[in-house]
Design a protein around this motif. Structure first.
Motif, PDB file in Angstrom:
ATOM      1  N   PHE A 165     113.080  26.787 -23.380  1.00  0.00           N
ATOM      2  CA  PHE A 165     113.728  25.687 -24.088  1.00  0.00           C
ATOM      3  C   PHE A 165     115.170  26.084 -24.398  1.00  0.00           C
ATOM      4  O   PHE A 165     115.421  27.204 -24.870  1.00  0.00           O
ATOM      5  N   LYS A 166     116.101  25.174 -24.152  1.00  0.00           N
ATOM      6  CA  LYS A 166     117.478  25.337 -24.602  1.00  0.00           C
ATOM      7  C   LYS A 166     117.679  24.433 -25.813  1.00  0.00           C
ATOM      8  O   LYS A 166     117.301  23.260 -25.787  1.00  0.00           O
ATOM      9  N   VAL A 167     118.246  24.990 -26.886  1.00  0.00           N
ATOM     10  CA  VAL A 167     118.422  24.257 -28.133  1.00  0.00           C
ATOM     11  C   VAL A 167     119.916  24.071 -28.387  1.00  0.00           C
ATOM     12  O   VAL A 167     120.685  25.043 -28.352  1.00  0.00           O
ATOM     13  N   VAL A 196     126.364  21.915 -28.673  1.00  0.00           N
ATOM     14  CA  VAL A 196     126.675  23.331 -28.487  1.00  0.00           C
ATOM     15  C   VAL A 196     125.360  24.096 -28.447  1.00  0.00           C
ATOM     16  O   VAL A 196     124.549  23.989 -29.379  1.00  0.00           O
ATOM     17  N   GLN A 197     125.128  24.848 -27.371  1.00  0.00           N
ATOM     18  CA  GLN A 197     123.870  25.584 -27.292  1.00  0.00           C
ATOM     19  C   GLN A 197     123.860  26.704 -28.319  1.00  0.00           C
ATOM     20  O   GLN A 197     124.780  27.516 -28.391  1.00  0.00           O
ATOM     21  N   VAL A 198     122.794  26.731 -29.126  1.00  0.00           N
ATOM     22  CA  VAL A 198     122.675  27.749 -30.172  1.00  0.00           C
ATOM     23  C   VAL A 198     121.507  28.693 -29.929  1.00  0.00           C
ATOM     24  O   VAL A 198     121.394  29.718 -30.612  1.00  0.00           O
ATOM     25  N   ALA A 199     120.640  28.374 -28.959  1.00  0.00           N
ATOM     26  CA  ALA A 199     119.489  29.258 -28.739  1.00  0.00           C
ATOM     27  C   ALA A 199     118.819  28.961 -27.410  1.00  0.00           C
ATOM     28  O   ALA A 199     118.865  27.834 -26.899  1.00  0.00           O
ATOM     29  N   ASP A 200     118.206  29.997 -26.858  1.00  0.00           N
ATOM     30  CA  ASP A 200     117.184  29.890 -25.823  1.00  0.00           C
ATOM     31  C   ASP A 200     115.859  30.259 -26.466  1.00  0.00           C
ATOM     32  O   ASP A 200     115.779  31.219 -27.239  1.00  0.00           O
ATOM     33  N   GLN A 201     114.824  29.498 -26.144  1.00  0.00           N
ATOM     34  CA  GLN A 201     113.487  29.819 -26.633  1.00  0.00           C
ATOM     35  C   GLN A 201     112.540  29.944 -25.441  1.00  0.00           C
ATOM     36  O   GLN A 201     111.898  28.968 -25.032  1.00  0.00           O
ATOM     37  N   PRO A 202     112.454  31.146 -24.866  1.00  0.00           N
ATOM     38  CA  PRO A 202     111.522  31.337 -23.756  1.00  0.00           C
ATOM     39  C   PRO A 202     110.079  31.266 -24.242  1.00  0.00           C
ATOM     40  O   PRO A 202     109.752  31.770 -25.319  1.00  0.00           O
ATOM     41  N   VAL A 203     109.232  30.623 -23.460  1.00  0.00           N
ATOM     42  CA  VAL A 203     107.810  30.535 -23.799  1.00  0.00           C
ATOM     43  C   VAL A 203     107.011  31.291 -22.746  1.00  0.00           C
ATOM     44  O   VAL A 203     107.246  31.152 -21.542  1.00  0.00           O
ATOM     45  N   SER A 204     106.091  32.092 -23.218  1.00  0.00           N
ATOM     46  CA  SER A 204     105.308  32.944 -22.327  1.00  0.00           C
ATOM     47  C   SER A 204     104.344  32.109 -21.494  1.00  0.00           C
ATOM     48  O   SER A 204     103.886  31.041 -21.928  1.00  0.00           O
ATOM     49  N   PRO A 205     103.996  32.586 -20.306  1.00  0.00           N
ATOM     50  CA  PRO A 205     103.029  31.854 -19.475  1.00  0.00           C
ATOM     51  C   PRO A 205     101.630  31.917 -20.067  1.00  0.00           C
ATOM     52  O   PRO A 205     101.301  32.815 -20.842  1.00  0.00           O
ATOM     53  N   LEU A 244     123.514  16.193 -34.362  1.00  0.00           N
ATOM     54  CA  LEU A 244     122.634  15.969 -33.215  1.00  0.00           C
ATOM     55  C   LEU A 244     121.942  17.267 -32.825  1.00  0.00           C
ATOM     56  O   LEU A 244     122.607  18.271 -32.538  1.00  0.00           O
ATOM     57  N   ILE A 245     120.621  17.244 -32.800  1.00  0.00           N
ATOM     58  CA  ILE A 245     119.835  18.392 -32.337  1.00  0.00           C
ATOM     59  C   ILE A 245     119.166  17.977 -31.036  1.00  0.00           C
ATOM     60  O   ILE A 245     118.445  16.967 -30.988  1.00  0.00           O
ATOM     61  N   ARG A 246     119.445  18.736 -29.982  1.00  0.00           N
ATOM     62  CA  ARG A 246     118.913  18.382 -28.663  1.00  0.00           C
ATOM     63  C   ARG A 246     118.109  19.541 -28.091  1.00  0.00           C
ATOM     64  O   ARG A 246     118.511  20.705 -28.196  1.00  0.00           O
ATOM     65  N   TYR A 247     116.977  19.198 -27.487  1.00  0.00           N
ATOM     66  CA  TYR A 247     116.133  20.175 -26.802  1.00  0.00           C
ATOM     67  C   TYR A 247     116.103  19.843 -25.317  1.00  0.00           C
ATOM     68  O   TYR A 247     115.937  18.675 -24.937  1.00  0.00           O
ATOM     69  N   GLU A 248     116.265  20.868 -24.489  1.00  0.00           N
ATOM     70  CA  GLU A 248     116.108  20.733 -23.041  1.00  0.00           C
ATOM     71  C   GLU A 248     115.063  21.740 -22.580  1.00  0.00           C
ATOM     72  O   GLU A 248     115.115  22.914 -22.957  1.00  0.00           O
ATOM     73  N   PHE A 249     114.118  21.265 -21.787  1.00  0.00           N
ATOM     74  CA  PHE A 249     113.055  22.131 -21.284  1.00  0.00           C
ATOM     75  C   PHE A 249     113.337  22.486 -19.835  1.00  0.00           C
ATOM     76  O   PHE A 249     113.556  21.600 -18.996  1.00  0.00           O
ATOM     77  N   VAL A 250     113.355  23.779 -19.546  1.00  0.00           N
ATOM     78  CA  VAL A 250     113.552  24.274 -18.187  1.00  0.00           C
ATOM     79  C   VAL A 250     112.185  24.662 -17.643  1.00  0.00           C
ATOM     80  O   VAL A 250     111.586  25.657 -18.071  1.00  0.00           O
ATOM     81  N   LYS A 251     111.684  23.860 -16.724  1.00  0.00           N
ATOM     82  CA  LYS A 251     110.340  24.071 -16.203  1.00  0.00           C
ATOM     83  C   LYS A 251     110.227  25.379 -15.420  1.00  0.00           C
ATOM     84  O   LYS A 251     111.200  25.871 -14.845  1.00  0.00           O
ATOM     85  N   ALA A 252     109.009  25.897 -15.404  1.00  0.00           N
ATOM     86  CA  ALA A 252     108.704  27.044 -14.556  1.00  0.00           C
ATOM     87  C   ALA A 252     108.356  26.558 -13.154  1.00  0.00           C
ATOM     88  O   ALA A 252     107.923  25.421 -12.957  1.00  0.00           O
ATOM     89  N   ALA A 253     108.555  27.429 -12.189  1.00  0.00           N
ATOM     90  CA  ALA A 253     108.194  27.095 -10.808  1.00  0.00           C
ATOM     91  C   ALA A 253     106.718  27.414 -10.611  1.00  0.00           C
ATOM     92  O   ALA A 253     106.338  28.374  -9.942  1.00  0.00           O
ATOM     93  N   ILE A 276     117.215  30.678 -36.185  1.00  0.00           N
ATOM     94  CA  ILE A 276     118.517  30.812 -35.535  1.00  0.00           C
ATOM     95  C   ILE A 276     119.601  30.564 -36.579  1.00  0.00           C
ATOM     96  O   ILE A 276     119.589  29.534 -37.262  1.00  0.00           O
ATOM     97  N   THR A 277     120.521  31.488 -36.721  1.00  0.00           N
ATOM     98  CA  THR A 277     121.624  31.355 -37.672  1.00  0.00           C
ATOM     99  C   THR A 277     122.936  31.226 -36.912  1.00  0.00           C
ATOM    100  O   THR A 277     123.201  31.996 -35.979  1.00  0.00           O
ATOM    101  N   PHE A 278     123.761  30.255 -37.308  1.00  0.00           N
ATOM    102  CA  PHE A 278     125.049  30.054 -36.643  1.00  0.00           C
ATOM    103  C   PHE A 278     126.004  29.394 -37.620  1.00  0.00           C
ATOM    104  O   PHE A 278     125.603  28.848 -38.657  1.00  0.00           O
ATOM    105  N   SER A 279     127.283  29.438 -37.296  1.00  0.00           N
ATOM    106  CA  SER A 279     128.321  28.913 -38.176  1.00  0.00           C
ATOM    107  C   SER A 279     128.468  27.403 -38.005  1.00  0.00           C
ATOM    108  O   SER A 279     128.371  26.878 -36.888  1.00  0.00           O
ATOM    109  N   SER A 280     128.714  26.719 -39.121  1.00  0.00           N
ATOM    110  CA  SER A 280     128.968  25.278 -39.033  1.00  0.00           C
ATOM    111  C   SER A 280     130.222  24.996 -38.214  1.00  0.00           C
ATOM    112  O   SER A 280     130.323  23.954 -37.557  1.00  0.00           O
TER     113      SER A 280
END
Length: 640
Positions: free
Chosen positions: A215-217, A222-231, A264-273, A248-252
């Protein structure tokens, strides 16, 4: 051993009671027209005697040893215009209310904790006109002198939807699904975030992928985190989802939060192959610092920085002569905080050796509460001492009462109570499985006579009726785990864990409890279904041919699989409970491995097991015990 406990009557025992609801924290009002809608004639009441009560905050704690309210509690209210002893058309009741969820600021981590209510989307308040004056919101003077000034406060944004329960079991639901669409954006209206301050985002996501996914957050693009999920394993009984939790801590300044009102908080999911790769948003909560002001109709605030001072002066912007400030640090005892207004800024000083909570608002903009229903008088806390309690719903109450009458005739003292009656006294009106357990425990400790509880009505893993054709009449206890097929479950045993050191029933690691009373359930969905079962139960006791060899028949049925663990469990139950200590009973075993299991495209089936089981049940048995996998409609994978 049960210990007889003194009873205290419920406030609902006498008087006329009217139930109102709210869905979120804030200042609410009940006006002249709403009282009329509820069935009260405002022209005939003395508003000084109006009293408002409520119950627990959020969900009840599971451990029996945790403190909880003994009954509904009166809260302080303000009745505008009550001084003349009449409730006029322009008069109204003001009160501070909590929604069904619970949240708090935790100074140890400098972030907000939020607990979503699993069982209900409303919180309830009970209004009555009593014989004596009610509790009122007092004035709280501002402390004199010069003190450090606070112009900021901590705030939060929380987001969670409950849409998917993968195994249709357990209490953990997940929200947005990332599959055909791989992104989701959630918008919050949060102006006034301080420039240069830090934001903390707690993010929980879940992935169902047979290879690593991510997951990209983003916060304000502005991307503030990657959240990899285990298989997860591609196996029948493997876990069905991998949860990832990050803070996740970041500056305003990094995300431009102070320069805009809409965050705006946006999530993008990067699928596994892989063959399957689906993502889910569980929830997120972000904590931020804002300039102290009235935003919109009302703003709740507290400031961690105030703890550095014995007395703090708060300066609140955007106020007017109509603005009010209440100290709501004690939710049952709100106080109207006096303040000095100059150039749109309100200032007041108060002791801050503990974290204080306030709400600033305009009375005219207070939200109307929702009238629910008139409440009948009741007093479960002084209920009769009985051996059997039947817990049901109004739709099935007549059949429950028919069964209770039969048991009373047999000399088994019995009593019927509805879930709604339990909720009124034990959870402030909110649905809560712990309230049912607390009521049972209260009855058990008070009377010392309770032996059995019957739950009459079907339960469901869906407490909030999110799925179509859901039937949740008498709720089940559901496990915390919702993703592991071998570790998720529903159980009525929870209602019988009554010792003081029980109730939490941890799952990881597993915590054993012991049943103190018998618990049973008739999972009827309708009054007709309940009538069929109740009639059968009565006929078992009264039919001329009720006696026969079936009284000595004990049938043990067991699934295969899991290295025959269910056969072993079934055999141990048979030997240790009947064959060795009670040889007068005839024990029969129907184990699926003892019968032919032909293969079909859909898997193995076992018609022979089905036939053997059907024949033995038709012959009659005192007890039929099944050990293994199954559901409400099917025993064993082979569909016996």
């Amino acid at each position: 051993m049960a210990v007889v406990a003194p009873a205290q009557p419920s406030v609902l025992q006498t008087g006329n009671w009217f139930q109102f609801s709210v869905k979120s924290d804030g200042i609410y009002k009940i006006d002249y027209n709403l009282l009329r809608q509820a069935g009260l004639n405002p022209d005939q009441i003395d508003p000084r005697n109006l009293q408002l009560f409520t119950g627990s905050h959020g969900m009840l704690p599971q451990p029996n040893s945790s403190p909880r309210l003994a009954d509904l509690q009166e809260l302080a209210i303000e009745v505008v215009g009550e001084g003349d002893g009449r409730f006029d058309r322009n008069d109204f009741i003001l009160f501070y209310a909590n929604g069904p969820d619970r949240f708090e600021y935790r100074t140890s981590k400098s972030l907000f904790f939020y607990e979503n209510n699993l069982y209900d989307d409303k919180n309830f308040y009970y209004l009555s006109v009593r014989a004596q004056p009610g509790k009122r919101v007092p004035q709280q003077p501002s402390e004199p002198g010069t003190h450090p000034i606070i112009r900021e406060f901590e705030d939060f944004g929380y987001y969670e939807t409950e849409r998917y329960n993968e195994l249709k079991s357990g209490r953990h639901w997940f929200g947005e699904q990332f599959d055909s669409r791989l992104d989701a954006t959630i918008q919050f209206d949060v102006p006034g975030i301080l420039g240069g301050s830090s934001l903390k985002l707690v993010s929980h996501v879940m992935g169902q992928s047979f290879a690593s996914a991510n997951f990209k957050v983003f916060f304000n693009n502005v991307q503030v985190a990657d959240q990899p999920v285990s298989p997860i394993p591609n196996t029948q009984y493997g876990v069905k989802g991998s949860v990832r939790a990050d803070t996740i801590t970041f500056s305003s300044a990094l995300v431009g939060a102070s320069a805009q009102a809409n965050q705006l908080i946006r999530y993008e999911f990067v699928k596994a192959a892989s063959l399957r790769s689906v993502g889910y948003l569980d929830y997120f909560i972000f904590t931020c610092k804002r300039a102290l002001a009235l935003y919109g109709k009302q703003t709740r605030f507290s400031s961690e920085a105030s703890l550095n001072n014995v007395i703090t002066t708060f300066e609140v912007s955007a106020l007017s002569a109509e603005s009010r400030v209440w100290d709501v640090s004690d939710r049952l005892n709100a106080k109207s905080q006096n303040f000095f207004l100059q150039s749109g800024k309100g200032m007041f000083s108060t002791a801050t050796t503990s974290l204080k909570s306030f709400i600033v608002f305009n009375s005219a903009a207070a939200t109307l509460a929702t009238f629910e229903k008139k409440i009948n008088n009741q007093n479960l806390r002084e209920s009769p001492p009985v051996s059997l309690v039947i817990v049901t719903t109004p739709a099935l109450q007549a059949e429950a009462q028919r069964l209770a009458s039969h048991r009373n005739q047999q000399g088994i003292s019995s009593w019927v109570v509805t879930t709604g009656e339990i909720y009124h006294e034990f959870s402030g009106g909110k649905q809560d499985v712990v309230a049912i357990r607390d009521f049972i425990r209260h009855q058990y400790l008070r009377s010392g006579q309770l032996k059995n509880v019957l739950l009459l009505g079907r339960g469901s893993y869906d407490y909030k009726n999110r799925i179509a054709n859901n039937t949740n009449l008498v709720p089940l206890y559901m496990s915390r785990n919702s993703l592991s097929p071998l570790e998720t479950y529903s159980s009525d045993d929870f209602f019988g864990f009554l010792e003081s050191n029980e109730g939490e029933w941890r799952e990881s690691p597993a915590q054993n409890h012991t049943l103190d009373i018998g618990i049973g359930r008739i999972p009827a969905k309708t009054a007709d279904e309940a009538a069929v079962v109740v009639t059968k139960l009565i006929e078992y006791d009264t039919h001329p041919k009720r006696l026969g060899p079936w009284h000595k028949q004990i049938l043990f049925v067991a699934d295969d699989g899991d290295f025959n663990i269910h056969h072993t469990q079934s055999n141990d139950l048979a030997r240790n409970n009947f064959e060795l200590p009670r040889p007068e009973f005839d024990v029969t075993r129907v184990w699926v491995d003892n019968f032919e299991q032909p293969e079909r495209p859909s898997g193995q089936i076992s018609p022979a097991t089905y036939e053997a089981l059907d024949q033995r049940i038709e012959k009659g048995a005192l007890i039929v015990n099944f050990t293994g996998h199954g559901s409400e409609q099917i025993w064993m994978q082979e569909r016996a």
